[in-house]
Design a protein around this motif. Structure first.
Motif, PDB file in Angstrom:
ATOM      1  N   CYS A  98      20.024 -59.233  37.369  1.00 25.90           N
ATOM      2  CA  CYS A  98      20.229 -60.626  39.271  1.00 25.90           C
ATOM      3  C   CYS A  98      18.904 -61.243  39.006  1.00 25.90           C
ATOM      4  O   CYS A  98      18.081 -60.279  39.451  1.00 25.90           O
ATOM      5  N   ASN A 121      18.554 -59.147  43.899  1.00 23.52           N
ATOM      6  CA  ASN A 121      19.606 -57.981  44.404  1.00 23.52           C
ATOM      7  C   ASN A 121      20.634 -58.446  46.324  1.00 23.52           C
ATOM      8  O   ASN A 121      20.156 -57.113  46.812  1.00 23.52           O
ATOM      9  N   PRO A 122      21.018 -58.911  46.677  1.00 23.15           N
ATOM     10  CA  PRO A 122      21.701 -59.951  45.921  1.00 23.15           C
ATOM     11  C   PRO A 122      20.801 -60.664  45.355  1.00 23.15           C
ATOM     12  O   PRO A 122      20.011 -61.604  45.566  1.00 23.15           O
ATOM     13  N   GLY A 123      21.798 -61.463  44.315  1.00 18.47           N
ATOM     14  CA  GLY A 123      21.053 -62.921  43.412  1.00 18.47           C
ATOM     15  C   GLY A 123      22.036 -63.455  42.530  1.00 18.47           C
ATOM     16  O   GLY A 123      23.516 -62.937  42.580  1.00 18.47           O
ATOM     17  N   ASN A 124      21.577 -64.309  41.370  1.00 19.16           N
ATOM     18  CA  ASN A 124      22.595 -65.018  40.388  1.00 19.16           C
ATOM     19  C   ASN A 124      22.811 -63.599  39.639  1.00 19.16           C
ATOM     20  O   ASN A 124      21.630 -63.150  39.114  1.00 19.16           O
ATOM     21  N   VAL A 151      26.699 -65.322  38.217  1.00 15.74           N
ATOM     22  CA  VAL A 151      27.558 -65.668  39.506  1.00 15.74           C
ATOM     23  C   VAL A 151      26.493 -65.048  40.802  1.00 15.74           C
ATOM     24  O   VAL A 151      26.317 -64.273  40.345  1.00 15.74           O
ATOM     25  N   TRP A 152      26.681 -64.803  42.210  1.00 17.88           N
ATOM     26  CA  TRP A 152      27.057 -64.576  42.999  1.00 17.88           C
ATOM     27  C   TRP A 152      27.109 -62.964  42.840  1.00 17.88           C
ATOM     28  O   TRP A 152      27.965 -62.587  42.997  1.00 17.88           O
ATOM     29  N   GLY A 153      26.554 -62.155  42.908  1.00 17.65           N
ATOM     30  CA  GLY A 153      26.152 -60.442  43.241  1.00 17.65           C
ATOM     31  C   GLY A 153      25.476 -59.451  42.695  1.00 17.65           C
ATOM     32  O   GLY A 153      24.373 -59.546  43.422  1.00 17.65           O
ATOM     33  N   THR A 154      25.439 -58.537  42.747  1.00 19.38           N
ATOM     34  CA  THR A 154      24.478 -57.494  43.162  1.00 19.38           C
ATOM     35  C   THR A 154      24.316 -57.028  41.232  1.00 19.38           C
ATOM     36  O   THR A 154      25.365 -56.881  40.194  1.00 19.38           O
ATOM     37  N   LEU A 179      27.823 -54.536  48.899  1.00 15.71           N
ATOM     38  CA  LEU A 179      28.048 -55.905  49.116  1.00 15.71           C
ATOM     39  C   LEU A 179      29.439 -56.745  50.156  1.00 15.71           C
ATOM     40  O   LEU A 179      30.795 -56.166  49.521  1.00 15.71           O
ATOM     41  N   LYS A 238      31.724 -66.250  49.731  1.00 18.67           N
ATOM     42  CA  LYS A 238      30.058 -66.456  48.647  1.00 18.67           C
ATOM     43  C   LYS A 238      30.785 -65.229  47.131  1.00 18.67           C
ATOM     44  O   LYS A 238      30.424 -65.959  46.231  1.00 18.67           O
ATOM     45  N   THR A 239      31.221 -64.597  48.184  1.00 17.36           N
ATOM     46  CA  THR A 239      31.421 -63.142  46.454  1.00 17.36           C
ATOM     47  C   THR A 239      32.216 -63.326  46.577  1.00 17.36           C
ATOM     48  O   THR A 239      33.196 -62.000  45.705  1.00 17.36           O
TER      49      THR A 239
END
Length: 137
Positions: free
Chosen positions: A16, A19-22, A42-45, A90, A95-96
């Protein structure tokens, strides 16, 4: 070196940027080192990526009728898999939303497939970095 890992297994890891990020994750076959799957970014943790990577490996093995050990170096993700619930903090938003769709699918798969392959902790201290590591530390 003491007890060594299973010779035929799938190692999973997530990476990642922020965090969050790509976030992305992958699975690597032992002993060949060949990447068997990759997803993202993808955008996440990182924890979500680790969880999804484990479930991806378990579902792939089940689909192929194979029973192989799945190794992860994430205690959090392994707990989430055991509990069949991704307990992320999250925020769920525009976005998520795509990621939360994947999380729900993974949780459903776990509930419907309790007889999946074993998931074990990768012993980094003994065996070194997990082969699926993205090398971003």
């Amino acid at each position: 070196m003491g007890h060594v890992f299973e010779s035929q297994a799938i190692c999973v890891d997530a990476g990642c940027s922020g965090n969050p990020g790509n976030m992305e994750y992958q699975g690597v076959h032992l002993p060949s080192g060949k990447r068997i799957f990759h997803f993202g970014p993808v955008w996440g943790t990182n924890n979500i990526g680790e969880f999804l990577a484990i479930v991806h490996a378990l579902a792939l093995l089940k689909k192929k009728g194979m029973d192989m050990m799945v190794y992860s170096d994430s205690n959090t993700a392994q707990t989430w898999v055991r509990n069949m619930r991704c307990k992320t903090t999250l925020p769920r938003d525009e976005k998520t939303e795509p990621l939360f769709g994947l999380i729900e699918r993974a949780e459903l798969w776990l509930r419907n497939n309790p007889d999946h392959s074993r998931v074990e902790k990768w012993n980094t201290a003994l065996w070194g970095e997990i082969p699926a590591d993205f090398g971003r530390k």
